[in-house]
Enzyme design. Structure first.
Site, PDB file in Angstrom:
ATOM      1  CG  ASP A 100       3.813 -40.953 -30.894  1.00  0.00           C
ATOM      2  OD1 ASP A 100       4.332 -40.376 -29.919  1.00  0.00           O
ATOM      3  OD2 ASP A 100       3.444 -42.141 -30.871  1.00  0.00           O
ATOM      4  CG  ASP A 208       7.585 -40.799 -26.644  1.00  0.00           C
ATOM      5  OD1 ASP A 208       6.996 -41.886 -26.662  1.00  0.00           O
ATOM      6  OD2 ASP A 208       8.820 -40.698 -26.459  1.00  0.00           O
ATOM      7  CD  GLU A 271       4.614 -42.917 -23.212  1.00  0.00           C
ATOM      8  OE1 GLU A 271       4.771 -44.141 -23.255  1.00  0.00           O
ATOM      9  OE2 GLU A 271       5.532 -42.121 -23.473  1.00  0.00           O
ATOM     10  CG  HIS A 343       4.191 -48.646 -29.449  1.00  0.00           C
ATOM     11  ND1 HIS A 343       3.365 -47.792 -28.749  1.00  0.00           N
ATOM     12  CD2 HIS A 343       5.421 -48.090 -29.403  1.00  0.00           C
ATOM     13  CE1 HIS A 343       4.075 -46.766 -28.316  1.00  0.00           C
ATOM     14  NE2 HIS A 343       5.322 -46.915 -28.693  1.00  0.00           N
ATOM     15  CG  ASP A 344       6.150 -48.762 -25.697  1.00  0.00           C
ATOM     16  OD1 ASP A 344       6.816 -48.968 -26.739  1.00  0.00           O
ATOM     17  OD2 ASP A 344       5.904 -47.617 -25.260  1.00  0.00           O
TER      18      ASP A 344
HETATM   19  O1  TEU Z   1       7.762 -45.097 -24.147  1.00  0.00           O
HETATM   20  C1  TEU Z   1       8.112 -44.648 -22.866  1.00  0.00           C
HETATM   21  C2  TEU Z   1       8.395 -45.718 -21.943  1.00  0.00           C
HETATM   22  O2  TEU Z   1       8.253 -45.539 -20.777  1.00  0.00           O
HETATM   23  C3  TEU Z   1       8.860 -47.004 -22.535  1.00  0.00           C
HETATM   24  O3  TEU Z   1      10.084 -46.827 -23.153  1.00  0.00           O
HETATM   25  C4  TEU Z   1       8.987 -48.001 -21.501  1.00  0.00           C
HETATM   26  O4  TEU Z   1      10.047 -47.688 -20.659  1.00  0.00           O
HETATM   27  C5  TEU Z   1       9.262 -49.310 -22.137  1.00  0.00           C
HETATM   28  O5  TEU Z   1       8.653 -49.399 -23.382  1.00  0.00           O
HETATM   29  C6  TEU Z   1       8.694 -50.379 -21.253  1.00  0.00           C
HETATM   30  O6  TEU Z   1       8.990 -51.579 -21.823  1.00  0.00           O
HETATM   31  C7  TEU Z   1       7.778 -44.187 -25.188  1.00  0.00           C
HETATM   32  C8  TEU Z   1       7.387 -44.893 -26.472  1.00  0.00           C
HETATM   33  O7  TEU Z   1       6.074 -45.356 -26.345  1.00  0.00           O
HETATM   34  C9  TEU Z   1       8.373 -45.983 -26.757  1.00  0.00           C
HETATM   35  O8  TEU Z   1       8.020 -46.749 -27.873  1.00  0.00           O
HETATM   36  C10 TEU Z   1       9.710 -45.325 -26.987  1.00  0.00           C
HETATM   37  O9  TEU Z   1      10.690 -46.316 -27.153  1.00  0.00           O
HETATM   38  C11 TEU Z   1      10.099 -44.436 -25.813  1.00  0.00           C
HETATM   39  O10 TEU Z   1       9.052 -43.592 -25.359  1.00  0.00           O
HETATM   40  C12 TEU Z   1      11.214 -43.508 -26.234  1.00  0.00           C
HETATM   41  O11 TEU Z   1      10.740 -42.574 -27.152  1.00  0.00           O
END
Ligand code: TEU
Length: 568
Positions: A100, A208, A271, A343-344
């Site tokens: 990542d 990311d 991403e 994970h989000d």
């Molecule tokens: O996620 C990007 C992102 O768009 C998310 O933060 C999204 O806004 C949110 O999860 C929706 O619920 C990436 C990573 O995958 C995330 O885990 C991180 O928190 C974020 O970037 C910041 O690095």
């Protein structure tokens, strides 16, 4: 189209969120030793790539997406030597490892930021976005933030540094200051770090929020306000930092400086929240040498209004329209990632399927069939292959995620009803995806001998890897068959996609065709039996390549039944 079939068109990616995967030292937090214990689970599943969420040194304000050292491993997770061991163990099994790459921002505890913050005259001051208060206002005065942008994690995107009276930009948490990619020193430092990882043997990067690294800064250094957001004291700044003016330049430069001429095949995933199809074509056109595929969010933003904390029912035709548009839009150029879970996101079987005892297994396998049979590279998120479901949250104390907790504070302080806020969190919180992987029926599901950092889902007694590994009807076995099918059949990897029945609210059907061979995929995304004769007569007599239920009446699609059929 230069190379019609790079290796990753046939590949399946498995995402490991290390903190919740497997603990090996009893501290209740998953670690690299734990991954080593479980590599055979991944090999048995048959995946080709592991995407490892961050294990770098980090204050863990956002579970490692706030990095304080890009070239190390947090003692919480183990050591660099152990990571070398994980890479070797995966490589031995023919699995590649993708790191990542979180370079839109660092932690505020990264030495770069510590130096940058130390003084307005610091040589690294310009490595981040420092700005004075708005229009001669006093530092800290309400509304004095340099722009009105709303942070992804609630509140303003600017944090005041009392010492200098200036603000720094953070699109995410205040402990995640944004790097200033306008500064070539920043870019060179990131490139050097990436080369260091490739030399160490990693096989690529999941980048990311990489489409946020270019901000629309005016020649005088100012950043524009965004339109006000209803019900919030802030504005929507996304037009000024999503797919910004220099983004393609930065990615092409990275490609030249880091990836060009690398002797081994790599996987480069961008991403990209808020990316459009037109932009995705540019990002992933092989001729432009930027990234291999985007990881976009349109289909996971259809079941809420405005923001994720206002959930609404998903309309199946919206889902089909979105996924179908992306299939069509990238048919001749570019490539997409396919996913339901990460994970989000809340757990797919709870969100898109039916996690009631009656239909949980069938809907999880039905969704898996859809996932693996689209054109694109499928991503399986840890536990998805077991049909893991949302956690039955009942109290605020059970949540850990900074996004959820910040939202709760903000919403309640603006007068929202605490029970309603909690109900939305229960449904949409990222913590749903972050409970420990359920390995067996023992207390703590075999995840840890200590106290897990977040509670184990009580349903692990029934839903766990041990119960599924030897069961040919399990969710795990179904994923394994689907992954094998992609490896064996070029129609799955490369075939043209054609959506059928776009208006149907329950049946999701499409064909994949290549060189005169056609697969027909029919899935019933409901608990209502669907007679097929009137809908898709060609499906009734077709040969079943793979299904999620025992063969029965070919003319009826049972609740949550999925069939992959070969047309004559
Ligand atoms: O996620 C990007 C992102 O768009 C998310 O933060 C999204 O806004 C949110 O999860 C929706 O619920 C990436 C990573 O995958 C995330 O885990 C991180 O928190 C974020 O970037 C910041 O690095």
């Amino acid at each position: 189209m230069p190379d019609p079939s790079p290796w990753w068109t046939r590949a399946v990616v498995y995402q490991v969120y290390p903190r919740s995967f497997q603990d090996s030292d009893g501290d209740g937090i998953g670690d690299l030793g734990g991954i080593l214990q479980r590599v055979d689970h991944l090999a048995d599943l048959g995946v080709d790539v592991v995407w490892l969420s961050p294990v770098y040194p980090s204050p863990q304000a956002d579970n490692g997406y706030d990095i304080s050292d890009y070239q190390g491993v947090d003692p919480l997770f183990g050591s660099l030597e152990q990571l070398d061991g994980v890479i070797a163990a995966l490589h031995e099994r023919g699995i590649r490892l993708v790191m990542d790459l979180v370079v839109n921002h660092t932690s505020d505890e990264h030495p770069w930021f510590v130096e940058s913050r130390s003084s307005p005259d610091s040589p690294k001051r310009d490595w981040y976005w420092w700005r004075p208060p708005r229009d001669g206002m006093a530092p800290g005065q309400p509304g004095a933030e340099p722009t009105n942008w709303h942070s992804f994690f609630s509140g303003p995107t600017w944090e005041l540094d009392e010492a200098s009276g200036e603000y720094f930009l953070h699109l995410f948490a205040a402990k995640q200051p944004d790097l200033n990619w306008e500064n070539p020193e920043v870019r060179h430092a990131v490139h050097a770090m990436m080369r260091w990882w490739l030399d160490r043997g990693v096989d690529g990067f999941r980048m990311d929020v990489i489409n946020m690294i270019s901000k629309a800064v005016a020649p005088d250094g100012s950043l524009p306000d965004g339109p006000p957001l209803p019900g919030l004291p802030h504005g929507d700044g996304t037009a000024h930092f999503l797919n910004g003016p220099r983004i393609h330049e930065y990615l092409q430069e990275m490609h030249r400086e880091v990836f060009a001429g690398h002797p081994e095949p790599l996987l480069l995933v961008g991403e990209m929240p808020g990316v459009t199809i037109e932009q995705a074509r540019l990002y992933t056109d092989p001729a432009r040498a930027e990234v291999d595929m985007v990881f976009q969010f349109e289909h996971v933003q259809l079941d809420f209004d405005g923001d994720k904390w206002n959930p609404r029912p998903l309309r199946m035709r919206d889902l089909k329209a979105s996924l179908g548009r992306w299939q069509a839009g990238l048919a001749d150029v570019g490539w997409n990632s396919l996913y339901w879970d990460n994970h989000d996101q809340p757990r797919a079987v709870s969100r898109f399927g039916d996690d009631s005892p009656q239909y949980r297994r069938d809907s999880a396998t039905c969704l898996a069939t859809l996932l693996h049979l689209h054109r694109g590279t499928p991503y399986v998120y840890q536990g998805e292959e077991l049909g893991m479901a949302n956690f039955p949250f009942t109290a605020l104390e059970q949540f850990r995620d900074v996004e959820s907790l910040n939202h709760h504070v903000q919403a309640v302080s603006h007068g929202a009803d605490a029970d309603e806020v909690l109900a939305a969190m229960r449904r949409m919180s990222r913590d749903n995806a972050r409970t420990p992987v359920q390995w067996d029926a023992s207390p703590n599901a075999g995840f840890t001998t200590g106290t897990p950092w977040i509670a184990v889902n009580p349903d692990h007694v029934e839903w766990n890897a041990q119960a599924q590994r030897s069961d040919p009807d399990s969710v795990f076995a179904h994923h394994r068959r689907l992954i094998a099918l992609r490896h064996e059949d070029p129609v799955v990897a490369l075939g043209d996609f054609s959506m059928l029945l776009p208006e149907h609210d329950e049946v999701y059907a499409f064909t994949r065709s290549l060189d005169g061979r056609t697969l027909l995929v029919v899935c019933n995304l409901s608990a209502t039996p669907q007679p097929l004769a009137g809908l898709l007569p060609e499906a009734v007599a077709a040969e079943v390549v793979l299904g999620n239920l025992p063969e029965d009446d070919p003319a009826v699609l049972r609740p949550w039944e999925a069939r992959v059929l070969r047309l004559p």
